[in-house]
Write an enzyme that holds these catalytic residues in place. Structure first.
Site, PDB file in Angstrom:
ATOM      1  N   CYS A 265      31.413 -19.325  20.748  1.00 46.19           N
ATOM      2  CA  CYS A 265      32.046 -19.758  19.494  1.00 46.19           C
ATOM      3  C   CYS A 265      31.967 -21.257  19.232  1.00 46.19           C
ATOM      4  O   CYS A 265      31.382 -21.673  18.234  1.00 46.19           O
ATOM      5  CB  CYS A 265      33.502 -19.316  19.505  1.00 46.19           C
ATOM      6  SG  CYS A 265      33.677 -17.557  19.788  1.00 46.19           S
TER       7      CYS A 265
HETATM    8  C1  UGA Z   1      37.453 -20.391  21.008  1.00 44.80           C
HETATM    9  C2  UGA Z   1      38.791 -20.787  20.353  1.00 44.80           C
HETATM   10  O1  UGA Z   1      39.628 -21.405  21.327  1.00 44.80           O
HETATM   11  C3  UGA Z   1      39.495 -19.545  19.777  1.00 44.80           C
HETATM   12  O2  UGA Z   1      40.674 -19.946  19.081  1.00 44.80           O
HETATM   13  C4  UGA Z   1      38.559 -18.853  18.786  1.00 44.80           C
HETATM   14  O3  UGA Z   1      39.125 -17.693  18.234  1.00 44.80           O
HETATM   15  C5  UGA Z   1      37.278 -18.476  19.509  1.00 44.80           C
HETATM   16  O4  UGA Z   1      36.666 -19.675  20.058  1.00 44.80           O
HETATM   17  C6  UGA Z   1      36.371 -17.830  18.508  1.00 44.80           C
HETATM   18  O5  UGA Z   1      35.909 -18.513  17.579  1.00 44.80           O
HETATM   19  O6  UGA Z   1      36.204 -16.599  18.547  1.00 44.80           O
HETATM   20  P1  UGA Z   1      36.824 -19.313  23.366  1.00 44.80           P
HETATM   21  O7  UGA Z   1      35.393 -19.418  22.958  1.00 44.80           O
HETATM   22  O8  UGA Z   1      37.314 -18.054  23.975  1.00 44.80           O
HETATM   23  O9  UGA Z   1      37.787 -19.557  22.114  1.00 44.80           O
HETATM   24  O10 UGA Z   1      37.053 -20.465  24.425  1.00 44.80           O
HETATM   25  P2  UGA Z   1      38.015 -21.730  24.573  1.00 44.80           P
HETATM   26  O11 UGA Z   1      39.191 -21.376  25.364  1.00 44.80           O
HETATM   27  O12 UGA Z   1      38.214 -22.389  23.277  1.00 44.80           O
HETATM   28  O13 UGA Z   1      37.069 -22.655  25.488  1.00 44.80           O
HETATM   29  C7  UGA Z   1      35.803 -23.091  24.991  1.00 44.80           C
HETATM   30  C8  UGA Z   1      35.140 -24.022  25.967  1.00 44.80           C
HETATM   31  O14 UGA Z   1      35.832 -25.253  26.023  1.00 44.80           O
HETATM   32  C9  UGA Z   1      35.064 -23.519  27.410  1.00 44.80           C
HETATM   33  O15 UGA Z   1      33.781 -23.773  27.922  1.00 44.80           O
HETATM   34  C10 UGA Z   1      36.111 -24.337  28.131  1.00 44.80           C
HETATM   35  O16 UGA Z   1      35.817 -24.529  29.489  1.00 44.80           O
HETATM   36  C11 UGA Z   1      36.025 -25.652  27.372  1.00 44.80           C
HETATM   37  N1  UGA Z   1      37.253 -26.461  27.445  1.00 44.80           N
HETATM   38  C12 UGA Z   1      38.405 -26.000  26.910  1.00 44.80           C
HETATM   39  C13 UGA Z   1      37.205 -27.706  28.057  1.00 44.80           C
HETATM   40  O17 UGA Z   1      36.139 -28.147  28.544  1.00 44.80           O
HETATM   41  N2  UGA Z   1      38.350 -28.454  28.109  1.00 44.80           N
HETATM   42  C14 UGA Z   1      39.509 -28.024  27.575  1.00 44.80           C
HETATM   43  O18 UGA Z   1      40.516 -28.770  27.643  1.00 44.80           O
HETATM   44  C15 UGA Z   1      39.544 -26.764  26.973  1.00 44.80           C
END
Ligand code: UGA
Length: 446
Positions: A265
């Protein structure tokens, strides 16, 4: 329509609240699996919920869209919108779904509401979906037909929880009746009071992109600060992030520095928004920078390993974590996979472990060795890189590394370890911590 992660979770959750749900997907295997009460994907809580609702007969799946549409009052469209080379999104599945819905509705009497939950750029629901459905159904928005755009904010690994307890429900309505209908549906669905916003469809479409772009911005921001910390002895990004996160105007979430964001996403949506802005003659410099910082982030970890080891050829590198984040088996656009690929290219001897994602990783990087435990993965390694912050890795002690590795170099790409404790026992470097190697080649280039 569309039994991907979003479609499956919505279907199972809706069915668990007494709705009769018909899931439609063109993939016969997937349909068969669900009907056999097996979840085709790993998502905490989904398997049990899905088995329960299928057994009860509240959820059944079909390959023919027509059946699903005719037999229901509301159609939720949650088909994929993959990236195109341009960065824009491919709407072929959305168009096909709209056509199928339209055709089916020709045969149906009574009101039907079409709800787009797929992530689509502003204008798609009104300018693409609505005209296609109208053309093929011979009906018009109003008396017999309604349209809403209803973005979802589900996180992988927390999707079931997020369906039942969203922070917000956004209803982008094509007319008042459509919005009323969807609002009524959600009123009966939630046990608690959930904030709800009714807006026009274009606004709803942009809200989804803005939401993900902001999350991506926070991550690239903290990674930028981490890279500055990398130049400053005795300054740790974890401390800086904790301090700024305590300012209520900033907030503590999405400030974890590391190898960057991945998944199906954030990177895709960021590209789509940049592309959309460009089509409207706007450069969106901030969003481009967010993407650029993210592209560099895993490379920095690669460079740390390369310079620390004085080259990578023949060096055994243990990679802990392959999923794009913990709690999922998803490796799509995972920074860890990109790192692994680059290490393989440099002819390093890569050994990897992940508690959930090895099966998926094997399909795209088959030529490395996979171990079935983190400790085995560390055997005789010259360097260990933590690329996903699985809880299992937090249980490892410095001695687990030092007693098994040939040379105990640990690169903490997700800031899971206590740097002081680890530095005492082994050669420890981390994103957002200063080391001689933090003056990375990438910085000389820019
Ligand atoms: C993301 C959004 O958080 C959701 O709200 C949304 O519905 C979803 O995309 C979507 O569009 O369907 P998701 O892809 O499950 O959700 O993952 P996240 O939890 O957002 O993490 C994304 C990436 O960011 C991961 O690789 C994670 O490791 C990284 N991340 C996250 C960081 O590097 N640092 C952080 O502080 C948080």
């Amino acid at each position: 329509m569309g039994l991907g992660r979003v479609g499956l979770c919505l279907s199972s959750c809706f069915a668990s609240k007494g709705h009769e749900v018909i899931g439609a997907d063109s993939d016969a295997n997937k349909v068969e699996m669900v009907n056999q009460r097996k979840s085709p994907i790993f998502e905490p809580g989904l398997q049990d919920l899905l088995a329960r609702v299928v057994r009860r007969g509240s959820l059944r799946c079909v390959t023919q869209t027509e059946k699903a549409v005719i037999g229901s009052d509301i159609t939720f469209v949650s088909v994929g919108t993959p990236s195109l080379r341009s960065g824009g999104i491919d709407l072929k599945f959305v168009r096909a779904a709209a056509k199928d819905i339209g055709r089916a509705l020709r045969e149906k009497s009574g009101y039907h509401l079409v709800v787009i939950t797929s992530t689509v750029t502003p204008g798609t629901t009104e300018s693409i979906v609505q005209p296609i459905v109208e053309e093929h159904s011979g009906k018009r928005l109003g008396e017999h037909l309604g349209f809403c755009m209803n973005p979802e904010f589900l996180r992988e690994g927390n999707a079931i929880h997020d369906v039942f307890h969203p922070h917000l429900v956004v209803i982008g309505e094509c007319d008042r009746r459509s919005g009323d209908q969807l609002e009524r549906f959600y009123q009966t669905f939630f046990d608690e009071k959930i904030p709800l916003m009714r807006v026009n469809p274009k606004t709803a479409e942009l809200i989804k992109y803005a939401n993900n772009a902001f999350l991506a911005t926070k991550i690239s921001f903290v990674n930028t600060i981490a890279n500055i910390c990398g130049k400053l002895p005795d300054v740790d990004v974890v401390t800086v992030a904790k301090a700024i996160g305590s300012d209520p105007r900033i907030g503590p979430h999405f400030l974890k520095a590391g190898v960057g964001f991945g998944g199906s996403c954030l990177p895709k949506d960021l590209r789509a928004l940049i592309n959309f802005a460009r089509k409207h003659c706007y450069g969106a410099a901030l969003l481009k920078a967010v993407s650029e910082v993210n592209e560099d982030q895993w490379r920095r970890v690669y460079e740390l390993a390369r310079s620390k080891l004085g080259g990578l050829k023949g060096k055994r590198i243990a990679v802990l974590g392959l999923a794009f984040k913990p709690g999922t088996d998803d490796v799509r656009e995972s920074p860890s996979i990109r790192l692994v690929r680059e290490l393989v290219k440099a002819r390093a001897d890569v050994v990897a472990y992940d508690p959930a994602a090895m099966c998926n990783a094997r399909r795209i990087v088959p030529r490395i060795r996979y171990e079935d435990s983190p400790r085995k993965c560390l055997e005789k390694a010259d360097c260990a890189i933590v690329a996903t912050e699985w809880e299992e890795f937090m249980g490892l002690t410095p001695e687990d590394f030092s007693s098994r590795m040939r040379y105990p170099l640990v690169i903490d790409g997700r800031r899971v370890y206590d740097s002081r404790e680890y530095s005492k026992v082994l050669d420890f470097v981390a994103v957002g911590l200063c080391s001689d190697e933090s003056n990375c080649k990438l910085d000389v280039l820019r």
